[in-house]
Design a protein around this motif. Structure first.
Motif, mmCIF file in Angstrom:
data_model
loop_
_atom_site.group_PDB
_atom_site.id
_atom_site.type_symbol
_atom_site.label_atom_id
_atom_site.label_comp_id
_atom_site.label_asym_id
_atom_site.label_seq_id
_atom_site.Cartn_x
_atom_site.Cartn_y
_atom_site.Cartn_z
ATOM 1 N N SER A 196 0.883 -1.170 -0.080
ATOM 2 C CA SER A 196 -0.015 0.027 -0.048
ATOM 3 C C SER A 196 0.876 1.198 0.152
ATOM 4 C CB SER A 196 -1.050 -0.095 1.212
ATOM 5 O OG SER A 196 -0.246 -0.041 2.423
ATOM 6 N N CYS A 197 0.470 2.204 -1.085
ATOM 7 C CA CYS A 197 1.259 3.479 -0.844
ATOM 8 C C CYS A 197 0.738 4.484 0.439
ATOM 9 C CB CYS A 197 0.948 4.218 -2.132
ATOM 10 S SG CYS A 197 1.794 5.633 -2.474
ATOM 11 N N VAL A 198 1.551 4.580 1.198
ATOM 12 C CA VAL A 198 1.196 5.487 2.342
ATOM 13 C C VAL A 198 1.687 7.134 2.338
ATOM 14 C CG1 VAL A 198 1.129 3.711 3.973
ATOM 15 C CG2 VAL A 198 3.498 5.102 3.513
ATOM 16 N N ASP A 199 2.357 7.399 1.084
ATOM 17 C CA ASP A 199 2.731 8.921 0.754
ATOM 18 C C ASP A 199 3.224 8.919 -0.868
ATOM 19 O OD1 ASP A 199 3.181 11.375 1.224
ATOM 20 O OD2 ASP A 199 5.344 11.199 1.738
ATOM 21 N N ASP A 200 2.517 10.039 -1.357
ATOM 22 C CA ASP A 200 2.778 10.129 -2.822
ATOM 23 C C ASP A 200 2.740 11.604 -3.036
ATOM 24 O OD1 ASP A 200 2.890 9.727 -5.519
ATOM 25 O OD2 ASP A 200 0.935 9.051 -5.640
#
Length: 108
Positions: A2-6
């Motif tokens: 899961s991407c937690v910061d983009d």
């Protein structure tokens, strides 16, 4: 995963992405255990470049990596004493160079 910061890439700075993952691992004693991982990418001209990765025993250790990531991604600040010292040194060197060039032209 899961991407937690983009953070999107802009005209002024590269982008960043931070991904979390969880998996099952096997230790030296052949016991299964949960592992918690992190992958950091930097986005440069639309391409992702791996910057850092890590595998941790607990989610709390992984969050410790996140706090380091947040400090690194934040942009430089003029409030930092080292940045102010660098700026002062650059201005002093430029003024000294101009003074010496002017003195050289006057004496020539």
């Amino acid at each position: 995963m899961s991407c937690v910061d983009d953070r999107a890439e802009t005209d002024n700075q590269f982008g960043n992405q931070l991904w979390y993952f969880e998996a099952k691992g096997v230790d030296e004693g052949h016991h299964r255990q949960d592992v918690f991982g992190v992958i950091e990418y930097q986005i440069q001209f639309g391409l992702q470049e791996l910057v850092e990765d890590g595998v941790f025993d607990t989610p709390q250790e992984r969050e410790g990596f996140r706090s380091l990531y947040d400090r690194e991604v934040s942009g430089p600040s003029w409030r930092h004493p080292a940045n102010r010292l660098l700026l002062a040194a650059m201005i002093a060197m430029a003024a000294l160079t101009l003074f010496l060039l002017t003195l050289k032209n006057l004496l020539a």
